[in-house]
Design an enzyme around this catalytic site. Structure first.
Site, PDB file in Angstrom:
ATOM      1  N   ASN A   8      46.579  45.348  37.131  1.00  0.00           N
ATOM      2  CA  ASN A   8      45.890  46.229  38.076  1.00  0.00           C
ATOM      3  C   ASN A   8      46.698  46.227  39.367  1.00  0.00           C
ATOM      4  O   ASN A   8      46.609  45.287  40.157  1.00  0.00           O
ATOM      5  CB  ASN A   8      44.467  45.691  38.303  1.00  0.00           C
ATOM      6  N   TRP A   9      47.491  47.261  39.549  1.00  0.00           N
ATOM      7  CA  TRP A   9      48.383  47.306  40.716  1.00  0.00           C
ATOM      8  C   TRP A   9      47.627  47.632  42.003  1.00  0.00           C
ATOM      9  O   TRP A   9      48.203  47.594  43.077  1.00  0.00           O
ATOM     10  CB  TRP A   9      49.491  48.344  40.497  1.00  0.00           C
ATOM     11  N   LYS A  10      46.371  48.018  41.879  1.00  0.00           N
ATOM     12  CA  LYS A  10      45.577  48.437  43.051  1.00  0.00           C
ATOM     13  C   LYS A  10      46.365  49.498  43.837  1.00  0.00           C
ATOM     14  O   LYS A  10      47.000  50.341  43.211  1.00  0.00           O
ATOM     15  CB  LYS A  10      45.212  47.216  43.891  1.00  0.00           C
ATOM     16  N   HIS A  97      35.275  48.335  39.045  1.00  0.00           N
ATOM     17  CA  HIS A  97      35.933  47.240  39.771  1.00  0.00           C
ATOM     18  C   HIS A  97      35.163  46.956  41.055  1.00  0.00           C
ATOM     19  O   HIS A  97      34.664  47.883  41.711  1.00  0.00           O
ATOM     20  CB  HIS A  97      37.389  47.610  40.083  1.00  0.00           C
ATOM     21  N   GLU A  99      36.100  46.340  43.932  1.00  0.00           N
ATOM     22  CA  GLU A  99      36.599  47.033  45.130  1.00  0.00           C
ATOM     23  C   GLU A  99      36.124  48.489  45.158  1.00  0.00           C
ATOM     24  O   GLU A  99      36.102  49.116  46.220  1.00  0.00           O
ATOM     25  CB  GLU A  99      38.140  46.926  45.185  1.00  0.00           C
ATOM     26  N   GLU A 167      34.743  39.514  36.326  1.00  0.00           N
ATOM     27  CA  GLU A 167      35.524  39.293  37.543  1.00  0.00           C
ATOM     28  C   GLU A 167      34.588  38.874  38.670  1.00  0.00           C
ATOM     29  O   GLU A 167      34.070  39.732  39.399  1.00  0.00           O
ATOM     30  CB  GLU A 167      36.238  40.581  37.968  1.00  0.00           C
ATOM     31  N   GLY A 173      41.820  37.680  44.243  1.00  0.00           N
ATOM     32  CA  GLY A 173      42.852  37.824  45.268  1.00  0.00           C
ATOM     33  C   GLY A 173      42.976  36.683  46.259  1.00  0.00           C
ATOM     34  O   GLY A 173      43.523  36.880  47.347  1.00  0.00           O
ATOM     35  N   SER A 213      42.396  35.887  40.288  1.00  0.00           N
ATOM     36  CA  SER A 213      43.401  34.854  40.598  1.00  0.00           C
ATOM     37  C   SER A 213      44.020  34.222  39.355  1.00  0.00           C
ATOM     38  O   SER A 213      44.248  33.011  39.318  1.00  0.00           O
ATOM     39  CB  SER A 213      42.791  33.788  41.530  1.00  0.00           C
ATOM     40  N   GLY A 234      45.601  41.137  39.103  1.00  0.00           N
ATOM     41  CA  GLY A 234      45.946  41.901  40.305  1.00  0.00           C
ATOM     42  C   GLY A 234      47.248  41.393  40.901  1.00  0.00           C
ATOM     43  O   GLY A 234      48.343  41.789  40.496  1.00  0.00           O
ATOM     44  N   GLY A 235      47.140  40.469  41.852  1.00  0.00           N
ATOM     45  CA  GLY A 235      48.299  39.983  42.618  1.00  0.00           C
ATOM     46  C   GLY A 235      49.498  39.611  41.752  1.00  0.00           C
ATOM     47  O   GLY A 235      50.632  40.026  42.040  1.00  0.00           O
TER      48      GLY A 235
HETATM   49  P1  PGA Z   1      43.706  39.145  41.459  1.00  0.00           P
HETATM   50  O1  PGA Z   1      42.926  40.516  41.253  1.00  0.00           O
HETATM   51  O2  PGA Z   1      44.415  38.809  40.156  1.00  0.00           O
HETATM   52  O3  PGA Z   1      44.658  39.407  42.581  1.00  0.00           O
HETATM   53  O4  PGA Z   1      42.680  38.112  41.806  1.00  0.00           O
HETATM   54  C1  PGA Z   1      42.230  40.769  40.066  1.00  0.00           C
HETATM   55  C2  PGA Z   1      41.538  42.106  40.154  1.00  0.00           C
HETATM   56  O5  PGA Z   1      41.019  42.466  41.222  1.00  0.00           O
HETATM   57  O6  PGA Z   1      41.457  42.841  39.157  1.00  0.00           O
END
Ligand code: PGA
Length: 252
Positions: A8-10, A97, A99, A167, A173, A213, A234-235
């Protein structure tokens, strides 16, 4: 089932050239024993799709959107419809998600999005999870409510297109993941919740994933006991080295 590993590159990276470079860096030399999916910002999907067509090494990596609208087309300013994602080359979409939920998406809207994504023949990665780390059992209620509401009225035969990603918002993150034991416990609970939704269709397999994470150091422990079968990352998906590190850790 081979693990499902989703990037997930956001809202990254800033330009399509950088997106192409990042996608290229995912080209593993050996055939991966996992299903890989990259979810870039929607405007980059066509460029990555043409990379897939040109480079055999990237062809096995599927593309996905990070959200999609509640209808196929129409007056929804700012939305990208699942049919458009499909047309651009995506075969997956993340829905719900945290966010996006934080921007006001309700369970009812998420349910519409799941239905329209399925109608467009996309595979859905449905994200659920509690906001605070309370560990008083409230997380189970939140997760159940989100799963049941999102899948309400989805034809049972289509549920195999849906994976549920646990999640916990507090784990995203920040380098502070849920422990494997915590994630597996909620994963099992999600499996039981799904069994209730499926009712008389118990053979339909839906995956349960974990996100929050995830790194190459911690990934493999979550897959023990065969409850969780993949990750939303994500990260650590923003460099080929760390993303392939996770792939390596879970398939070696
Ligand atoms: P993260 O993000 O791996 O940076 O914690 C995961 C996500 O939001 O899908």
């Amino acid at each position: 089932m081979p693990p499902l590993l989703i990037a997930n590159w956001k809202m990254n990276p800033r330009t399509s050239n950088r997106a192409i470079a990042l996608f290229r860096s995912y080209g593993a030399k050996k055939q991966a024993k996992a299903t890989l999916v990259v979810c870039p910002p929607a405007p980059f999907i066509p460029a990555l799709q043409s990379m897939r067509k040109k480079h055999g090494i990237l062809r096995k990596i599927f593309l996905g959107g990070q959200d999609s609208g509640p209808a196929i087309e129409g007056a929804f300013t700012g939305e990208v419809s699942p049919a458009m994602l499909k047309d651009a080359g995506a075969s997956y979409v993340i829905i719900g998600h945290s966010e996006r939920r934080a921007q006001g998406q309700t369970d009812e809207l998420i349910n519409k999005k799941v239905k329209s994504a399925i109608a467009s023949k996309l595979n859905v990665i449905l994200c659920v999870g509690e906001t605070e780390r309370v560990q008083d059992g409230a997380e189970f209620n939140v997760v159940k409510q989100q799963v049941v509401a999102a899948l309400e009225g989805v034809p049972k035969a289509h549920l195999k297109r849906v994976s549920i990603c646990y999640e916990p918002v507090w784990a995203i993150g920040n380098g502070n993941p849920a422990s494997p034991a915590e994630a597996i416990e909620v994963g099992l609970f999600i499996m039981r919740t799904i069994a209730g939704v499926l009712g008389k269709h118990p053979r339909t397999r839906m995956r349960v994933l974990y996100g929050g994470s995830v790194t190459s150091e911690n990934a493999h422990e979550y897959l023990e006991h065969e409850v969780l079968s993949g990750f939303l990352v994500g990260g650590a998906s923003l460099s080929g080295k760390s993303f392939l590190g996770i792939l390596h850790a879970i398939t070696k």
